[in-house]
Design an enzyme around this catalytic site. Structure first.
Site, PDB file in Angstrom:
ATOM      1  N   SER A  24     -13.700 -62.140  -5.012  1.00 28.09           N
ATOM      2  CA  SER A  24     -14.508 -62.207  -3.797  1.00 28.09           C
ATOM      3  C   SER A  24     -14.153 -61.153  -2.763  1.00 28.09           C
ATOM      4  O   SER A  24     -13.331 -60.279  -2.979  1.00 28.09           O
ATOM      5  CB  SER A  24     -14.424 -63.592  -3.153  1.00 28.09           C
ATOM      6  OG  SER A  24     -13.121 -63.801  -2.625  1.00 28.09           O
ATOM      7  N   THR A  56     -20.342 -59.366  -5.131  1.00 26.89           N
ATOM      8  CA  THR A  56     -19.391 -60.475  -5.161  1.00 26.89           C
ATOM      9  C   THR A  56     -19.811 -61.473  -4.092  1.00 26.89           C
ATOM     10  O   THR A  56     -20.818 -61.292  -3.426  1.00 26.89           O
ATOM     11  CB  THR A  56     -17.937 -59.984  -4.966  1.00 26.89           C
ATOM     12  OG1 THR A  56     -17.043 -61.057  -5.289  1.00 26.89           O
ATOM     13  CG2 THR A  56     -17.678 -59.479  -3.563  1.00 26.89           C
ATOM     14  N   TYR A  57     -19.025 -62.520  -3.928  1.00 26.59           N
ATOM     15  CA  TYR A  57     -19.357 -63.544  -2.939  1.00 26.59           C
ATOM     16  C   TYR A  57     -18.369 -63.502  -1.781  1.00 26.59           C
ATOM     17  O   TYR A  57     -17.266 -62.983  -1.894  1.00 26.59           O
ATOM     18  CB  TYR A  57     -19.377 -64.939  -3.585  1.00 26.59           C
ATOM     19  CG  TYR A  57     -18.070 -65.353  -4.195  1.00 26.59           C
ATOM     20  CD1 TYR A  57     -17.157 -66.123  -3.471  1.00 26.59           C
ATOM     21  CD2 TYR A  57     -17.722 -64.973  -5.490  1.00 26.59           C
ATOM     22  CE1 TYR A  57     -15.940 -66.498  -4.030  1.00 26.59           C
ATOM     23  CE2 TYR A  57     -16.522 -65.346  -6.053  1.00 26.59           C
ATOM     24  CZ  TYR A  57     -15.632 -66.108  -5.316  1.00 26.59           C
ATOM     25  OH  TYR A  57     -14.433 -66.464  -5.856  1.00 26.59           O
ATOM     26  N   GLY A  72      -9.438 -59.539  -6.243  1.00 22.20           N
ATOM     27  CA  GLY A  72      -9.655 -59.565  -7.688  1.00 22.20           C
ATOM     28  C   GLY A  72     -10.182 -58.238  -8.202  1.00 22.20           C
ATOM     29  O   GLY A  72      -9.750 -57.169  -7.750  1.00 22.20           O
ATOM     30  N   ALA A  73     -11.123 -58.281  -9.131  1.00 16.48           N
ATOM     31  CA  ALA A  73     -11.669 -57.056  -9.732  1.00 16.48           C
ATOM     32  C   ALA A  73     -12.279 -56.135  -8.680  1.00 16.48           C
ATOM     33  O   ALA A  73     -12.223 -54.911  -8.812  1.00 16.48           O
ATOM     34  CB  ALA A  73     -12.709 -57.421 -10.786  1.00 16.48           C
ATOM     35  N   ALA A  74     -12.841 -56.710  -7.623  1.00 14.83           N
ATOM     36  CA  ALA A  74     -13.436 -55.888  -6.554  1.00 14.83           C
ATOM     37  C   ALA A  74     -12.407 -54.982  -5.898  1.00 14.83           C
ATOM     38  O   ALA A  74     -12.754 -53.912  -5.383  1.00 14.83           O
ATOM     39  CB  ALA A  74     -14.085 -56.798  -5.511  1.00 14.83           C
TER      40      ALA A  74
END
Length: 150
Positions: A24, A56-57, A72-74
């Site tokens: 996120s 993403t959120y 995370g991945a972001a």
């Protein structure tokens, strides 16, 4: 139904990239509320430094912190200090387009709000559309594509 911009955080700076969190983007609730971005809402993020585009959120961080943390991945797409554009959207029937007034915030290097803008689409006399950007006092600002044209 058409997907339309609902709000933007334009030029906000990434304050942290946290690869080990479970995903996120963490944002200051003050910024989200003023732009009309909801917690858990999916947003598009466009990195002005690298050109990376992700989705993403939103989760809410500490109020007043001016945070913009990619998790995370972001976190692989942005580095602290990068300027990003965060945009939410809504689906509307074309007939409802003129009722939508997206709110856009712009930021300084410390993520303090510089401008509070509104996008406005209206129908013109010929049945077409017109677009303008309004500042906080509802004065019309120049649209970049029209600046300097006669």
């Amino acid at each position: 139904m058409r997907k339309i911009v609902a709000g933007k955080l334009h030029g906000i700076h990434v304050t942290e990239a946290n690869l080990d969190y479970h995903g996120s983007i963490t944002l200051d609730p003050d910024h989200c509320e003023q732009a009309g971005i909801l917690p858990m809402e999916f947003v598009e993020i466009w990195n002005k430094n690298s050109g990376a585009r992700i989705s993403t959120y939103v989760i809410l961080g500490e109020r007043g912190s001016r945070c913009c943390i990619l998790n995370g991945a972001a976190a692989r797409t942005c580095q602290p200090g990068d300027q990003v554009i965060i945009c939410n959207s809504v689906y509307v029937d074309q007939a409802e387009l003129t009722a939508l007034k997206p709110r856009v915030l712009t930021f300084d290097k410390d993520n303090r709000i510089l401008d509070r803008l509104t996008y406005s689409v209206e129908r013109d006399a010929g049945g077409g559309y017109s677009f303008c950007i309004l500042n906080e006092t509802n004065n019309v600002l120049p649209v970049p594509a029209l600046v300097g044209r006669s």
